[in-house]
Every structure is written in structure tokens, then in C-alpha cells.
Design a protein around this motif. Structure first.
Motif: not given
Length: 379
Positions: A121, A129, A203, A207, A211, A215, A219, A230-232
Motif C-alpha cells: 500500500s 497494485e 470496508f 474508507y 477505496d 480493497y 483482498h 494486503s493493502l493494509f
């Protein structure tokens, strides 16, 4: 030698040269974005890629997949290198990214291992991504599935040699290659779409709409393909008490690990009109046993460990132990700090990793069926 072979080799060489030219262009600084993307090197590079694609299409019109395993192995290497080059381009990453780090990320994504040396991220743009999740999808499904769909588009039908090579490469149950791969893609995209929708609704509470959608998609694909990306920044630690998020990701991982043969058989036999095969029974029973085994082991070892789940409520301890067991066996997500686990937990986790999941799925390991056969032979 067949002239189509030389045509294919030529297309690969042209594609390789195009990547070198684009890499040279990316290493220079430009006064404006227009000059950065509209200069001689970029135009020539993408022009060569287009020519390479056309040559490849014509080459495959006259080539049979007699050397399926060789093509598959070389194909994965080629995809990894292309992914590394794309990730190293300026529009794919934020700040400085060494080529070796881009190569490692591309390899990890294509082989769905989940190992990272750069934050997904923080170090990559949306395009970066998107490239990573595309590599994950290709690695999880098996790029040969996509090649065969493309090959069917180019040719009216597959020859017997084509079918045999594809059956060997993808470990298919029979020679009905085209129909089976179409069913695989339908199953994969349906499951991933359902998972993305559910995750989106969870999410969107934290967010913005765009986003949350991205996400959810990212995921869901990463989970079903057992990739663990993961984007976290803290992976799933921020959702360690969220039953829906951890539950959906867990079941996506499990479904991907069961294998396409099992999922398709269960779907076609959802009324249990026919007796399910031994392979499907072994995979399902083995999956349940391994998940429960891992969960019980982690609960017993980590129950009072303040560095892992010791301070959690009883429900959260069970939830996170279940999530941990599922991920250690096949994927790479984490809802707790893994550095806080005791050595005994890490030892059992290596056993789960070694066994892995079902044959023909998105996970790695020795495979449940292989372990079952070894156990039967011993006892």
C-alpha cells in the motif's frame, strides 16, 4: 524445424528488447509528464511489444503444445520478469524501488507466497497494485488456463497433443480441456465476486466508496488465491475482532485451497444425488481436521501469551486461532503480530505449511491427498 518455432522465438526476443528500451526510458528524468510517456523510447518500446504480440498469435497458429511442462516453466519465468519490469516503472511505485525488490515482489505474487520486501500500500501506486493482483490471479488460476483460453480463441479446437499437454500441465482429470477450464474460470470469478461484495460492505464503514470497492476486490482475489497480500499496513490486525472480515477471508482461502475439482464436483452434485469421489472426501475431511488441529494447538499454546492472544476475549481467541490455523496452512494473512508467537506454535505452523491444501487448488504444500496416501502406506 517448424518455421513457427523461429517465429515464436523472434517474438520473445522482440518483447525482451522492448522491455529493455522501456526500462532505459524509465530511468531518465523528463521535464513534463507528456515527455515522459510520449518519447521515442516509449513509442518504439510499445510498438515492439505490439509487433511481438502479433507474431506470437501467428506462431501459435502453427504450434502444438507437445512440450507443455517446458512451456509452463518458461512461461512463469517470463511472466515474473515482465511483472518485475512493469513494477519498476515510475508509474507503478512511489519513491525509489530497486529492481531486485520489484523482482522479488513479482515472484512472490506470481507464486502466491505472500512474502513482501516493500509495503504493497505504501510503496506502490494503484497501477502497481493492479499489476500485483493480476500476477496473483495468473499465478493462482495458473497462467496456462489463460493461455488455453487464448489458444482456443486463436484456433477452432485443440489437437489431441494440445489436450494431453494441457491435461498434464494443469493436472486435469480428463481431456475435456476447454470445457473444464471455462468452468474453472466461472467458479473462480463467481466466488471472488461474492467475496469482494461482502468485504466491500465491511470496508466502506472505514474508507471512502472507491477505496472500499478496490480493497474488497484486491483482498478477495488475494484470499481466494492464497496469496496473503494486503493493502493494509498491518495486514488484518485492524480487523482482528471483525468476524465477517476474518470469516470471509478464511472461507475464500479454504475454497481456493480445496481445489477446482472439489468445488466443481460439489457444485454439480449439490443435491448429493451421486456418491462423491474418494479424492473429494479426502480433501474435505483433511481440510477440516487440519484446521481444527491447528486451531486447538494454537489455543492451547497461546491462550495466556500476552504477546499474541493472551489479552483477547474468549471469542476473539477462538476467532483469531481459527484465522491463524487457516492462514498458516495455505496463505499469508495475519490478524496478530506473528513475532509474538511461541516457538512451539511456529514449529506446528511449519507442519501445516508443509502439508498445504488440496490438489489442483491455489495453495501450495505437499497436498492433503499426498499426505493421506503416505499415511495409508505406512499404516
Amino acid at each position: 524445424m517448424n518455421s513457427y518455432v523461429f517465429l515464436l522465438i523472434g517474438s520473445v526476443l522482440i518483447a525482451s528488447c522492448s522491455q529493455i528500451i522501456l526500462k532505459k526510458s524509465a530511468s531518465k528524468e523528463y521535464s513534463s509528464m507528456i515527455r515522459e510517456y510520449l518519447n521515442v523510447r516509449v513509442i518504439v518500446g510499445y510498438g515492439m511489444m505490439f509487433i511481438s504480440t502479433i507474431l506470437t498469435i501467428f506462431a501459435f497458429k502453427g504450434l502444438d503444445y507437445k512440450n507443455g511442462p517446458i512451456i509452463e516453466s518458461l512461461g512463469y519465468i517470463f511472466i515474473i520478469l515482465i511483472g518485475a519490469v512493469l513494477l519498476s516503472l515510475p508509474f507503478s511505485h512511489i519513491g525509489e524501488l530497486r529492481f531486485i525488490d520489484a523482482l522479488f515482489t513479482s515472484t512472490s505474487a506470481t507464486c502466491v507466497t505472500g512474502l513482501i520486501v516493500a509495503s504493497t500500500s505504501e510503496n506502490f501506486t494503484f497501477i502497481g497494485e493492479l499489476i500485483i493482483i493480476t500476477l496473483i490471479q495468473m499465478g493462482g488460476i495458473g497462467y496456462m488456463s489463460l493461455v488455453i483460453i487464448f489458444f482456443l480463441f486463436v484456433k477452432d479446437s485443440l489437437s489431441l497433443d494440445d489436450k494431453r499437454a494441457t491435461k498434464l500441465s494443469l493436472d486435469l482429470p480428463d481431456l475435456h480441456v476447454g470445457a473444464f477450464i471455462k468452468r474453472i474460470l466461472l467458479v473462480v470469478f463467481t466466488i471472488e465476486a461474492i467475496g469482494a461484495i461482502i468485504l466491500f460492505f465491511q470496508f466502506k464503514e472505514k474508507y471512502e466508496l472507491i477505496d472500499a470497492i478496490w480493497y474488497g476486490i484486491f483482498h478477495s482475489i488475494s484470499a481466494f488465491n492464497n496469496a496473503g497480500f494486503s493493502l493494509f499496513t498491518d495486514n488484518m490486525i485492524g480487523y482482528r475482532s471483525d468476524t465477517i472480515v476474518l470469516g470471509v477471508i478464511s472461507f475464500l482461502i479454504i475454497l481456493g485451497g480445496l481445489g477446482y475439482f472439489v468445488i466443481i464436483e460439489l457444485h454439480e452434485n449439490k443435491k448429493f444425488a451421486k456418491r462423491i469421489t474418494i479424492h473429494t472426501r479426502i480433501v474435505i475431511i483433511g481440510t477440516v481436521v487440519l484446521i481444527l488441529f491447528g486451531m486447538i494447538i494454537f489455543l492451547s499454546i497461546e491462550w495466556n501469551n500476552p504477546k499474541s492472544i493472551g489479552d483477547f476475549s474468549t471469542y476473539d481467541k477462538i476467532l483469531n486461532s481459527f484465522f491463524l490455523s487457516v492462514n498458516f496452512r495455505t496463505a499469508g494473512f495475519n490478524s496478530i503480530d506473528l513475532s509474538g508467537l511461541k516457538d512451539s506454535s511456529l514449529f506446528y505452523s511449519t507442519l501445516l505449511m508443509m502439508i498445504g491444501a488440496g490438489q489442483g487448488g491455489t495453495a501450495g504444500g505437499m497436498k492433503i491427498t499426498t499426505v493421506a496416501v503416505l499415511i495409508i502406506m505406512v499404516f
